[in-house]
Design a protein around this motif. Structure first.
Motif, PDB file in Angstrom:
ATOM      1  N   THR A  58       2.155   5.214   1.138  1.00 19.65           N
ATOM      2  CA  THR A  58       3.421   4.660   1.617  1.00 19.65           C
ATOM      3  C   THR A  58       3.671   4.930   3.094  1.00 19.65           C
ATOM      4  O   THR A  58       4.369   4.164   3.759  1.00 19.65           O
ATOM      5  CB  THR A  58       4.601   5.210   0.791  1.00 19.65           C
ATOM      6  OG1 THR A  58       4.625   6.636   0.907  1.00 19.65           O
ATOM      7  CG2 THR A  58       4.462   4.825  -0.667  1.00 19.65           C
ATOM      8  N   GLU A  59       3.109   6.025   3.603  1.00 17.30           N
ATOM      9  CA  GLU A  59       3.367   6.405   4.993  1.00 17.30           C
ATOM     10  C   GLU A  59       2.367   5.718   5.915  1.00 17.30           C
ATOM     11  O   GLU A  59       1.160   5.948   5.833  1.00 17.30           O
ATOM     12  CB  GLU A  59       3.262   7.916   5.146  1.00 17.30           C
ATOM     13  CG  GLU A  59       3.619   8.431   6.525  1.00 17.30           C
ATOM     14  CD  GLU A  59       5.042   8.091   6.924  1.00 17.30           C
ATOM     15  OE1 GLU A  59       5.233   7.663   8.077  1.00 17.30           O
ATOM     16  OE2 GLU A  59       5.943   8.236   6.086  1.00 17.30           O
ATOM     17  N   PRO A  60       2.826   4.840   6.827  1.00 14.13           N
ATOM     18  CA  PRO A  60       1.908   4.094   7.694  1.00 14.13           C
ATOM     19  C   PRO A  60       0.983   4.980   8.518  1.00 14.13           C
ATOM     20  O   PRO A  60      -0.212   4.683   8.639  1.00 14.13           O
ATOM     21  CB  PRO A  60       2.856   3.282   8.591  1.00 14.13           C
ATOM     22  CG  PRO A  60       4.100   3.128   7.783  1.00 14.13           C
ATOM     23  CD  PRO A  60       4.229   4.397   7.007  1.00 14.13           C
ATOM     24  N   ALA A  61       1.515   6.059   9.086  1.00 14.88           N
ATOM     25  CA  ALA A  61       0.681   6.928   9.917  1.00 14.88           C
ATOM     26  C   ALA A  61      -0.449   7.539   9.093  1.00 14.88           C
ATOM     27  O   ALA A  61      -1.582   7.687   9.580  1.00 14.88           O
ATOM     28  CB  ALA A  61       1.533   8.024  10.554  1.00 14.88           C
ATOM     29  N   THR A  62      -0.154   7.875   7.846  1.00 14.09           N
ATOM     30  CA  THR A  62      -1.187   8.424   6.962  1.00 14.09           C
ATOM     31  C   THR A  62      -2.245   7.382   6.659  1.00 14.09           C
ATOM     32  O   THR A  62      -3.452   7.677   6.671  1.00 14.09           O
ATOM     33  CB  THR A  62      -0.556   8.932   5.648  1.00 14.09           C
ATOM     34  OG1 THR A  62       0.444   9.904   5.952  1.00 14.09           O
ATOM     35  CG2 THR A  62      -1.610   9.537   4.739  1.00 14.09           C
ATOM     36  N   ALA A  63      -1.814   6.154   6.397  1.00 17.02           N
ATOM     37  CA  ALA A  63      -2.764   5.078   6.092  1.00 17.02           C
ATOM     38  C   ALA A  63      -3.694   4.826   7.271  1.00 17.02           C
ATOM     39  O   ALA A  63      -4.919   4.683   7.099  1.00 17.02           O
ATOM     40  CB  ALA A  63      -2.009   3.807   5.731  1.00 17.02           C
ATOM     41  N   VAL A  64      -3.155   4.790   8.479  1.00  8.78           N
ATOM     42  CA  VAL A  64      -3.987   4.551   9.659  1.00  8.78           C
ATOM     43  C   VAL A  64      -4.918   5.739   9.898  1.00  8.78           C
ATOM     44  O   VAL A  64      -6.089   5.563  10.270  1.00  8.78           O
ATOM     45  CB  VAL A  64      -3.104   4.259  10.894  1.00  8.78           C
ATOM     46  CG1 VAL A  64      -3.952   4.189  12.161  1.00  8.78           C
ATOM     47  CG2 VAL A  64      -2.347   2.949  10.702  1.00  8.78           C
ATOM     48  N   ALA A  65      -4.419   6.949   9.688  1.00 13.03           N
ATOM     49  CA  ALA A  65      -5.275   8.139   9.848  1.00 13.03           C
ATOM     50  C   ALA A  65      -6.431   8.106   8.854  1.00 13.03           C
ATOM     51  O   ALA A  65      -7.572   8.459   9.201  1.00 13.03           O
ATOM     52  CB  ALA A  65      -4.448   9.405   9.656  1.00 13.03           C
ATOM     53  N   GLU A  66      -6.177   7.688   7.623  1.00 15.21           N
ATOM     54  CA  GLU A  66      -7.237   7.575   6.617  1.00 15.21           C
ATOM     55  C   GLU A  66      -8.240   6.487   7.002  1.00 15.21           C
ATOM     56  O   GLU A  66      -9.444   6.625   6.758  1.00 15.21           O
ATOM     57  CB  GLU A  66      -6.625   7.273   5.246  1.00 15.21           C
ATOM     58  CG  GLU A  66      -5.833   8.420   4.637  1.00 15.21           C
ATOM     59  CD  GLU A  66      -6.736   9.586   4.258  1.00 15.21           C
ATOM     60  OE1 GLU A  66      -7.329   9.562   3.178  1.00 15.21           O
ATOM     61  OE2 GLU A  66      -6.844  10.522   5.086  1.00 15.21           O
ATOM     62  N   LEU A  67      -7.757   5.414   7.620  1.00 15.25           N
ATOM     63  CA  LEU A  67      -8.647   4.355   8.104  1.00 15.25           C
ATOM     64  C   LEU A  67      -9.547   4.889   9.213  1.00 15.25           C
ATOM     65  O   LEU A  67     -10.765   4.661   9.215  1.00 15.25           O
ATOM     66  CB  LEU A  67      -7.809   3.174   8.616  1.00 15.25           C
ATOM     67  CG  LEU A  67      -8.579   1.978   9.176  1.00 15.25           C
ATOM     68  CD1 LEU A  67      -9.342   1.255   8.076  1.00 15.25           C
ATOM     69  CD2 LEU A  67      -7.620   1.006   9.880  1.00 15.25           C
TER      70      LEU A  67
END
Length: 509
Positions: free
Chosen positions: A226-235
């Motif tokens: 749900t957290e955009p910053a987390t999603a981008v960091a995982e990418l």
């Protein structure tokens, strides 16, 4: 020589069958996708969420299919023919198709699916109203069905490509509980569900008996981040291969573009953003107050400065690709002086407060709402912003009429037909219309649905858009591009304008 729709369907079907007869290579590799929302149920009749379709398009099939190229082609129906002046449609079904649990796909499955959708079970969800033109499904033989319609529905063939019209297995659905099917869906698509951990992930594997192009991936996982910053960091870390809309904040686009291992993929999408008004309570029950609030906000600057030009200001709840779009309908202008005058005439005192309800995980829209709040403050309205968990906002707060004066409505309009949006937003009694009831608007919405005269139907849809704009039922904001972040190891990924990704042809290195 131009082909008739029937011939086009037959040719496309033949091509699909030829492809399906080829001996597939053994699937290998895993693709991990970050989705910002867990829909909470995988039953096709339970949802209208684009993040459901992002994953479920790989699990289920409809009678028709529409891919990223926007062309409608056969899926579980090999061909179709409109009869009796459009009030009967005959579908010839694909043979040799099985559901993930081994059940055969046939005419009985089609009849079961639509009787369930149009019956008591379907009445619990948001899909039923889109298919009410269907009076009955008649089985002609094991692989032929006739849809009998109360009136022609010019959008029905497109609707059959998504959401509630996905074909489900009769025996399995009848034997298991509703909750079991919600959590363990079974379809005919290129991937079958292996496990579902609510709010964490949905794991799938290639379905070896899929009727079409065999998946080139052995595994497919959707992680709900749900957290955009987390999603981008995982990418960036390589633990996620694709981040789907609307996750990526505009502010993080430069981060993705600067990473040599990543690619930003965009497509003009159907998704429009607005702040709908509570037209029943408080100061926003006054039409002139609503117009004043719209005129107080500089939406062009929001698109340029906050959204980096990845959007376009709208006058109604649709973008340029939508059938029913009127290029001559102009948005209300940014005019804070007139806005202040309208508020004064309506008796709204400086310092009046309004609450704006938004999805808490939509970072870009959060920034937009902060800007809206700042603009409203210049005309004497103090706006407080209340973020909600997305499912709570969509399934409890909005449908139950418990919002503040304004609430976020992001709408995919995936059919690219304004009816799909307008009927759900404006017709009395619809889930997304908890406050307003307008008999004149209801009549307009109902009048265009059975029309086969394309020009006349477009005229009425444009009239509906103008009527809604004149009543200022929402603050129309912008039509946003679909923005994907993709790891360079992913091959053959085509960014879908409507988030409905079919991932069987994707490969990973």
């Amino acid at each position: 020589m131009s082909l008739t729709p029937k011939l086009k369907a037959a040719v496309a079907s033949a091509l699909l069958a030829t492809t399906a007869m080829a001996v597939p290579a053994l699937a290998e590799g895993k693709l991990t996708v970050s989705s910002p929302q867990d829909p909470g149920s995988w039953d096709p009749i339970d949802t209208f969420l684009v993040n459901w379709a992002s994953a479920a398009t790989n699990i289920f099939d409809g009678l028709t299919y529409r891919g990223p190229d926007m062309e409608l082609v056969p899926a579980l129906a090999e061909s179709w023919e409109e009869l009796d002046e459009g009030t009967r449609i005959r579908f010839v079904l694909r043979q040799g198709v099985t559901f993930h649990n081994g059940e055969p796909f046939n005419a009985e499955a089609v009849k079961f699916t639509f009787e369930r959708l149009l019956g008591d079970e379907g009445a619990k969800g948001p899909q039923q109203s889109n298919y009410t033109a269907i009076e009955s499904v008649e089985i002609i033989d094991d692989y032929t069905v006739d849809f009998h319609l109360s009136a022609p529905d010019p959008v029905l063939l497109t609707k059959l490509a998504g959401y509630g019209a996905m074909i489900v297995p009769p025996k399995y659905v009848s034997e298991v509980s509703e909750q079991e099917f919600n959590l363990n869906p079974v379809g005919t698509g290129p991937f079958r569900v292996v496990s579902y951990d609510p709010k964490v992930s949905l794991k799938m594997e290639a379905f070896e008996d899929f009727w079409g192009d065999q998946a080139k991936l052995s595994e497919l996982e959707f992680r709900f981040i749900t957290e955009p910053a987390t999603a981008v960091a995982e990418l960036q870390a390589g633990r996620v291969d694709v981040v789907i809309p609307p996750t990526i904040p505009i502010s993080m686009i430069p981060t993705i573009e600067a990473d040599p291992n990543l690619t930003l993929a965009t497509a003009p999408g159907p998704t429009v953003y607005s702040l709908r008004f509570n037209t029943r309570d408080g100061i926003t029950a006054d039409e002139n107050v609503r117009k004043a609030m719209i005129m107080a906000v500089d939406r062009d600057t929001i698109v340029t400065e906050i959204l980096g030009g990845q959007a376009e200001v709208i006058a109604s709840l649709q973008g340029k690709l939508s059938f029913g779009f009127d290029p001559d309908l102009e948005p209300l202008p940014y005019d804070p002086e007139t806005a202040a005058q309208l508020l004064a005439e309506a008796g709204v005192q400086p310092g009046a407060t309004v609450q704006i309800d938004i999805r808490g995980n939509d970072a870009s829209f959060g920034e937009v709402t902060q800007a809206v709040s700042a603009y409203l403050s210049t005309v004497g309205i103090n706006a407080t912003i209340t973020p909600y968990e997305t499912n709570t906002l969509l399934n409890d707060i909005i449908p139950q009429g418990k919002t503040g004066a304004m609430f976020q409505q992001s709408w995919g309009g995936w059919t690219f037909d304004y009816d799909n949006t307008a009927y759900s937003m404006y017709h009395t009694g619809e889930k997304w219309n908890p406050y307003d009831s307008d008999p004149e608007l209801d009549a307009l919405l109902e009048s265009q649905r059975p029309l086969t005269d394309r020009a006349e139907r477009e005229r009425i849809l444009r009239e509906i858009a103008a009527y809604a704009a004149d009543r200022a039922l929402e603050m129309p904001l912008y039509n946003l591009n679909a923005i994907y972040g993709v790891n360079n190891r992913v091959r053959n990924f085509d960014p879908a304008p409507d988030n409905r990704m079919r991932l069987n042809t994707v490969e990973v290195e």
